[in-house]
Design a protein around this motif. Sequence first.
Motif, PDB file in Angstrom:
ATOM      1  N   THR A  50       0.620  -1.230  -5.529  1.00  0.00           N
ATOM      2  CA  THR A  50       1.978  -1.127  -6.075  1.00  0.00           C
ATOM      3  C   THR A  50       2.065  -0.004  -7.104  1.00  0.00           C
ATOM      4  OG1 THR A  50       2.234  -3.491  -5.736  1.00  0.00           O
ATOM      5  CG2 THR A  50       3.822  -2.422  -7.186  1.00  0.00           C
ATOM      6  N   SER A  53       1.888   3.289  -5.408  1.00  0.00           N
ATOM      7  CA  SER A  53       3.130   3.606  -4.703  1.00  0.00           C
ATOM      8  C   SER A  53       4.136   4.261  -5.650  1.00  0.00           C
ATOM      9  CB  SER A  53       3.708   2.329  -4.100  1.00  0.00           C
ATOM     10  OG  SER A  53       4.634   2.624  -3.107  1.00  0.00           O
ATOM     11  N   TYR A  56       2.827   7.819  -6.178  1.00  0.00           N
ATOM     12  CA  TYR A  56       3.035   8.672  -5.004  1.00  0.00           C
ATOM     13  C   TYR A  56       4.481   9.156  -4.918  1.00  0.00           C
ATOM     14  CZ  TYR A  56      -1.340   6.957  -2.874  1.00  0.00           C
ATOM     15  OH  TYR A  56      -2.637   6.635  -2.588  1.00  0.00           O
ATOM     16  N   LEU A 270      11.768   4.459   6.810  1.00  0.00           N
ATOM     17  CA  LEU A 270      10.475   4.557   6.127  1.00  0.00           C
ATOM     18  C   LEU A 270       9.380   4.939   7.117  1.00  0.00           C
ATOM     19  CD1 LEU A 270       8.430   3.993   3.795  1.00  0.00           C
ATOM     20  CD2 LEU A 270       8.480   1.604   4.465  1.00  0.00           C
ATOM     21  N   GLY A 283       7.944   8.937   1.502  1.00  0.00           N
ATOM     22  CA  GLY A 283       7.904   7.574   2.030  1.00  0.00           C
ATOM     23  C   GLY A 283       7.755   6.538   0.915  1.00  0.00           C
ATOM     24  N   ALA A 284       6.901   6.855  -0.078  1.00  0.00           N
ATOM     25  CA  ALA A 284       6.728   5.932  -1.200  1.00  0.00           C
ATOM     26  C   ALA A 284       8.036   5.767  -1.967  1.00  0.00           C
ATOM     27  CB  ALA A 284       5.626   6.436  -2.134  1.00  0.00           C
ATOM     28  N   ALA A 287      10.090   3.396  -0.024  1.00  0.00           N
ATOM     29  CA  ALA A 287       9.628   2.018  -0.207  1.00  0.00           C
ATOM     30  C   ALA A 287      10.083   1.465  -1.558  1.00  0.00           C
ATOM     31  CB  ALA A 287       8.102   1.961  -0.091  1.00  0.00           C
ATOM     32  N   MET A 288       9.979   2.278  -2.624  1.00  0.00           N
ATOM     33  CA  MET A 288      10.407   1.811  -3.940  1.00  0.00           C
ATOM     34  C   MET A 288      11.906   1.512  -3.925  1.00  0.00           C
ATOM     35  SD  MET A 288       7.564   1.825  -5.418  1.00  0.00           S
ATOM     36  CE  MET A 288       8.231   1.071  -6.867  1.00  0.00           C
ATOM     37  N   ALA A 291      12.592  -1.731  -2.319  1.00  0.00           N
ATOM     38  CA  ALA A 291      12.273  -2.832  -3.234  1.00  0.00           C
ATOM     39  C   ALA A 291      13.398  -3.037  -4.240  1.00  0.00           C
ATOM     40  CB  ALA A 291      10.952  -2.540  -3.953  1.00  0.00           C
ATOM     41  N   ALA A 295      15.708  -6.327  -4.690  1.00  0.00           N
ATOM     42  CA  ALA A 295      15.789  -7.040  -5.968  1.00  0.00           C
ATOM     43  C   ALA A 295      17.247  -7.241  -6.365  1.00  0.00           C
ATOM     44  CB  ALA A 295      15.041  -6.257  -7.045  1.00  0.00           C
TER      45      ALA A 295
ATOM     46  N   MET B 120       8.559 -11.452  -5.191  1.00  0.00           N
ATOM     47  CA  MET B 120       9.822 -10.715  -5.060  1.00  0.00           C
ATOM     48  C   MET B 120       9.638  -9.294  -4.532  1.00  0.00           C
ATOM     49  SD  MET B 120      12.661 -12.223  -6.551  1.00  0.00           S
ATOM     50  CE  MET B 120      13.481 -10.917  -7.469  1.00  0.00           C
ATOM     51  N   ILE B 121       8.428  -8.745  -4.677  1.00  0.00           N
ATOM     52  CA  ILE B 121       8.226  -7.350  -4.269  1.00  0.00           C
ATOM     53  C   ILE B 121       7.965  -7.300  -2.764  1.00  0.00           C
ATOM     54  CG2 ILE B 121       6.784  -5.307  -4.578  1.00  0.00           C
ATOM     55  CD1 ILE B 121       6.254  -6.289  -7.426  1.00  0.00           C
ATOM     56  N   PRO B 122       8.796  -6.587  -2.004  1.00  0.00           N
ATOM     57  CA  PRO B 122       8.640  -6.600  -0.554  1.00  0.00           C
ATOM     58  C   PRO B 122       7.390  -5.855  -0.101  1.00  0.00           C
ATOM     59  CG  PRO B 122      10.340  -5.043  -1.187  1.00  0.00           C
ATOM     60  CD  PRO B 122       9.934  -5.773  -2.434  1.00  0.00           C
ATOM     61  N   GLN B 124       6.820  -3.588   1.967  1.00  0.00           N
ATOM     62  CA  GLN B 124       6.854  -2.145   2.244  1.00  0.00           C
ATOM     63  C   GLN B 124       6.225  -1.336   1.111  1.00  0.00           C
ATOM     64  OE1 GLN B 124       9.666  -4.062   2.691  1.00  0.00           O
ATOM     65  NE2 GLN B 124       9.479  -4.137   4.907  1.00  0.00           N
ATOM     66  N   VAL B 125       6.298  -1.871  -0.131  1.00  0.00           N
ATOM     67  CA  VAL B 125       5.835  -1.112  -1.291  1.00  0.00           C
ATOM     68  C   VAL B 125       4.346  -0.770  -1.175  1.00  0.00           C
ATOM     69  CG1 VAL B 125       5.404  -1.313  -3.768  1.00  0.00           C
ATOM     70  CG2 VAL B 125       7.609  -1.955  -2.831  1.00  0.00           C
ATOM     71  N   THR B 126       3.557  -1.697  -0.641  1.00  0.00           N
ATOM     72  CA  THR B 126       2.113  -1.468  -0.625  1.00  0.00           C
ATOM     73  C   THR B 126       1.630  -0.769   0.648  1.00  0.00           C
ATOM     74  OG1 THR B 126       1.809  -3.689   0.268  1.00  0.00           O
ATOM     75  CG2 THR B 126       1.641  -3.440  -2.113  1.00  0.00           C
ATOM     76  N   ILE B 128       2.038   2.300   2.124  1.00  0.00           N
ATOM     77  CA  ILE B 128       1.488   3.660   2.115  1.00  0.00           C
ATOM     78  C   ILE B 128       0.162   3.718   1.349  1.00  0.00           C
ATOM     79  CG2 ILE B 128       1.904   6.021   1.295  1.00  0.00           C
ATOM     80  CD1 ILE B 128       4.811   5.668   2.189  1.00  0.00           C
ATOM     81  N   PRO B 129       0.087   3.170   0.100  1.00  0.00           N
ATOM     82  CA  PRO B 129      -1.210   3.201  -0.589  1.00  0.00           C
ATOM     83  C   PRO B 129      -2.311   2.469   0.183  1.00  0.00           C
ATOM     84  CG  PRO B 129       0.525   2.707  -2.128  1.00  0.00           C
ATOM     85  CD  PRO B 129       1.144   2.656  -0.776  1.00  0.00           C
ATOM     86  N   PHE B 214       4.203  -3.999  12.490  1.00  0.00           N
ATOM     87  CA  PHE B 214       4.229  -2.755  11.722  1.00  0.00           C
ATOM     88  C   PHE B 214       2.828  -2.297  11.306  1.00  0.00           C
ATOM     89  CE2 PHE B 214       5.000   0.354   8.591  1.00  0.00           C
ATOM     90  CZ  PHE B 214       6.297   0.798   8.735  1.00  0.00           C
TER      91      PHE B 214
END
Lengths: 311, 281
Positions: A50, A53, A56, A270, A283-284, A287-288, A291, A295, B120-122, B124-126, B128-129, B214
């Motif tokens: 996280t 991300s 990035y 994405l 892409g990051a 993704a952010m 999120a 939220a 709560m954090i979807p 998708q966030v993780t 790419i890393p 995915f």
Amino acid sequence: MASIAQKRGTKPTGFRRLLSPDLKTREVIAAYIFLSPFLIFFTIFFIRATIASVGYSFLDWRLLRPSPPYIGLENYAELFNDHIWWDSVWHTFYFAIMTVLGTTIVGLAAALAVTRPVRGAGFMRVFLYIPQILSAGAMGLIWNWLLSGQFGVINYVLSFVGIRPVNWLGDPNLVIPALSLATIWWTFGFPMLIFIAGLQGIPGHLYEAAKIDGANGWQAFRYITLPLLRPTILFIMVTGVIAHFQVFGQPYLISGGGPGRSSWTAVIYLYNQAWVAFRMGYGAAVAMTIAIIMAVITAFQFLVISRRVEY
Amino acid sequence: MSLGKISLPNYLGTYIFLIAIGILVLFPLSIAVSQSFMTNQEVNRWPPKIIPTEPTIESYRALFTQQDIRLDLWLRNSLIATIGHTAAVLVICTPAAYAFARLQFPGNKILFSLLLVTIMIPGQVTLIPNYMLMRDLKWLDSYNALIFPGAANVFGVFLLRQFFMQVPRELEEAAVLDGCGYLGRFWHVILPLSTNAVTALGIFVFLGHFNDLFWPIIVTSTLATRTLPVGLSIMQSSYAGQYRPMILAGAVVSTLPVLIVYIIFQRRIIQGVTLTGMGGR
């Protein structure tokens, strides 16, 4: 060893305390041993990822470039000015709302039917859940064919009620409703089962009392079932919006994002930026942003819920 | 059908509704099965044929003889990855849930609330890393990439903690008198009394991972390392135009293992949905 220390009435200190810990310390040590596998994996694959991300998303990082330069908020600025992104977000909202409404209504209707004392109700519960266990792959392959404009069976069925063949997957205005229809078929089983549990929690004497007062079936549903199911309905809708906003498999497999980009969703966008164009930094940022949008949706839903509960 | 003591008129509407929705659920599945036994010419026809005139297993034979379709490998990969991942989730999450439910240590409450916030954090966030990590570890196209990311399942810990807290403390105290340490109490008292919750979690993690699309799309890239859902999607993009019955046969064959699991565990799955709030996806 610990017991000797306790008998003497003195607590060992420092290194000796670690070697012969008292009960409390032992519990703490045990707790962290029990937790450690989880914490190690959670740190590597969630916390590190996280934070990375976020980092990035400030880089102009294309996969083949060795040292990506820092570009501040430029990725976000580009994203905010990209109408393809906002179109994708709109498609996603449109899809999620239609699908959530559809699965909630169909799921509730099915739950009401299978909780009545009819024959085969137990079998129907198990049977109606079957689509839910299909993989996105299998479901996508089947619906890609059913919705086909040329030879699709859906059009054939509709022709019996006088509807002319419709190009579901070729018409930009119909592709999202078509994907939503397929998804309602695929996922109404989950709300159904949750609603069954909710309905079984409503005490039967309420319905008897309503009957004595002369209420008909609709009134009993409107004034007893619906209000008492409200928490369940809200649970289904909140979790449903979150789940369906992350839709990927259906547009990827059924419509290929098309026609044009008319079934691109946020996650398809994405995917295309990060794994087709290999723009990892951008892409990051996508993704952010996903999120943040989610939220906001969740916060909005909780706000609506808490306001409704007040009166 | 004898309706016995149930009066028909009262429930006529219910029966009609159940028959209608039953047909709607069955229809797409039966079309897929039925048309998978057709020839290519028979499928590409208007009005569409529902029942094959001369059923043929040609498309199933093609499915298992085409060089670039390897259902056997894809199924094997899916099973190994899914079983490995499910085992990892259970091994990692049950002890953590026990610590949160029963052990006193500094930071218990704070740590647990922080974990809940991360739900709560979807996902998708993780992505790419973690993808970059897989690449750097040379884990792309390996089972490791399909097994370990996501093994620290916060929802699983949350769920199991709820159930572990319901086990009466007296039983653990009795085990302490019998000389059990923390591991013994966890293994001989808490786990055996929570098998329902643990199996339900296991089943849904299994189904969800088996059907995932995915992550396996991005961490696998060769014919031999694909999982079943990814293999199907590739099959569709290369054959949908030319050979539709084979695509449908692929959907049917790939669904059979999950359907068998579902039929065997139907009661546990149906109960598990309400028990856990998980839907298998």
